[in-house]
Design an enzyme around this catalytic site. Structure first.
Site, short mmCIF file in Angstrom:
data_model
loop_
_atom_site.label_atom_id
_atom_site.label_comp_id
_atom_site.label_asym_id
_atom_site.label_seq_id
_atom_site.Cartn_x
_atom_site.Cartn_y
_atom_site.Cartn_z
N ASP A 69 -1.11 6.54 -6.30
CA ASP A 69 -0.73 6.59 -4.88
C ASP A 69 0.79 6.56 -4.80
O ASP A 69 1.47 6.21 -5.76
CB ASP A 69 -1.33 5.39 -4.12
N SER A 70 1.29 6.90 -3.62
CA SER A 70 2.73 6.82 -3.40
C SER A 70 3.17 5.36 -3.26
O SER A 70 4.36 5.07 -3.36
CB SER A 70 3.09 7.60 -2.15
N GLY B 11 4.87 11.08 2.61
CA GLY B 11 4.46 11.77 3.85
C GLY B 11 5.57 12.49 4.58
O GLY B 11 5.30 13.33 5.43
N CYS C 160 -3.80 8.99 -2.88
CA CYS C 160 -2.84 9.38 -1.85
C CYS C 160 -3.29 10.66 -1.15
O CYS C 160 -3.48 11.70 -1.79
CB CYS C 160 -1.49 9.61 -2.53
N ASN C 161 -3.46 10.57 0.17
CA ASN C 161 -3.88 11.75 0.93
C ASN C 161 -2.80 12.83 0.91
O ASN C 161 -3.10 14.02 0.87
CB ASN C 161 -4.17 11.37 2.39
N THR C 162 -1.54 12.41 0.95
CA THR C 162 -0.46 13.39 0.97
C THR C 162 -0.43 14.16 -0.35
O THR C 162 -0.38 15.39 -0.36
CB THR C 162 0.89 12.69 1.22
N GLU D 265 3.72 -1.33 5.21
CA GLU D 265 4.47 -1.69 4.00
C GLU D 265 5.38 -2.89 4.26
O GLU D 265 5.68 -3.66 3.36
CB GLU D 265 5.29 -0.50 3.49
N CYS E 107 -5.15 8.61 5.43
CA CYS E 107 -3.99 8.06 4.74
C CYS E 107 -4.44 6.76 4.07
O CYS E 107 -5.22 6.00 4.66
CB CYS E 107 -2.89 7.78 5.76
N THR E 108 -3.95 6.55 2.86
CA THR E 108 -4.37 5.38 2.09
C THR E 108 -4.25 4.06 2.84
O THR E 108 -5.05 3.16 2.64
CB THR E 108 -3.48 5.25 0.83
N HIS E 109 -3.23 3.96 3.67
CA HIS E 109 -2.95 2.67 4.30
C HIS E 109 -3.83 2.36 5.52
O HIS E 109 -3.96 1.21 5.91
CB HIS E 109 -1.50 2.63 4.77
N1 DGL Z 1 -0.16 7.37 0.40
C1 DGL Z 1 0.22 8.21 1.50
C2 DGL Z 1 -0.98 8.96 2.02
O1 DGL Z 1 -2.11 8.58 1.80
C3 DGL Z 1 0.85 7.42 2.62
C4 DGL Z 1 2.19 6.84 2.28
C5 DGL Z 1 3.28 7.87 2.10
O2 DGL Z 1 3.69 8.55 3.07
O3 DGL Z 1 3.70 8.00 0.98
O4 DGL Z 1 -0.80 9.96 2.68
#
Ligand code: DGL
Length: 262
Positions: free
Chosen positions: A7-8, A40, A70-72, A154, A182-184
């Protein structure tokens, strides 16, 4: 060999937790690229470059299968990694993402219109819209970038996050489900439920990704049999800050996070 999760940042821990729930015996290596968070708001070439770097790191550290939590990264880099990079350099390694399993889940509980919330990059890629339409072209999709949510989470500011959700959801009209892309966002699923009409299904990746990975491993013994099962877990980030232990501890209690240079 291990299951790698990328993940990011820390949000991917939420999905990791759902893996641990379903597949607790396996060995895991988590890498959150916190130094480069947020993905993102980055241009695609940068997300691609960082994703490949993370994949290389996880492979070097003995991962047989890697999940882009990570979705991005899943939106921007996964297709290239799966179709070109991995077959060319690491044909024995498998890389999976979160978009298709999430779309399958949303379509199962939605008939007419699906809302999508995600980072700027994920929304601009229109990946959810594209994948939904591949399965059912009649479903309408309303996409909304909600970029202020990740920084609030975060920074452990859930009061701000709650009021942002309240505001963001006003944009959606007549949806019957909403993808938290999005992961969060699973950490905010109760806020989404609170501020959306009751009939709207909230599609939250923490609730089904563990089950999906379990099924995948069941169907792919050539990978599953290579995975070691000592219940070892290692959680690495590229940069630590003073909030991380608190935020991560809310997701996986007692978690120890180490900084690593990759
Ligand atoms: N992990 C990113 C996602 O799921 C969200 C956080 C980011 O922007 O890096 O899109």
């Amino acid at each position: 060999m291990k299951i790698g999760v990328f993940d990011s940042g820390l949000g991917g821990l939420i999905i990791t937790k759902s893996f641990l729930r379903e597949l607790g015996d396996y060995d895991y290596l988590y890498f959150g690229d916190t130094k480069n968070l947020p993905y993102g708001d980055k241009i695609s070439s940068e997300v691609l470059m960082l994703s490949i770097r993370a994949v290389e790191f996880l492979i070097k550290n003995n991962c047989k299968i890697i999940i882009f939590a990570c979705n991005t990264a899943s939106s921007i880099a996964l297709r290239y990694v799966q179709q070109i990079y991995i077959p060319q350099y690491y044909p024995n390694i498998k890389v999976l993402g979160v978009i298709v399993p999430t779309v399958e889940e949303a379509i199962a509980s939605s008939k007419k219109k699906i809302g999508v919330t995600a980072t700027n990059s994920t929304i601009n890629s229109h990946i959810y819209n594209i994948e939904i339409k591949k399965i059912n072209p009649d479903i309408k999709v309303q996409e909304l970038a909600t970029p202020k949510l990740v920084p609030a989470i975060e920074n452990d500011d859930f009061i701000l996050a709650d009021s942002l959700v309240q505001d963001y959801v006003k944009s959606f009209s007549n949806i019957d489900s909403i993808i938290l892309g999005c992961t969060h966002y699973p950490l905010l699923k109760e806020c989404f439920r609170k501020y959306l009409p009751e009939k709207v299904q909230v599609i939250s990746q923490d609730e089904f990704m563990g089950e999906k990975l379990k099924k995948y491993l069941h169907n792919h013994p050539e990978i599953e049999t290579k995975l070691t099962k000592n219940a070892e877990r290692e959680f690495l980030v590229s940069q630590k800050n003073k909030y991380y232990e608190a935020v991560a501890g809310k997701i996986i209690s007692g978690i120890k996070i180490k900084e690593v240079k990759i």
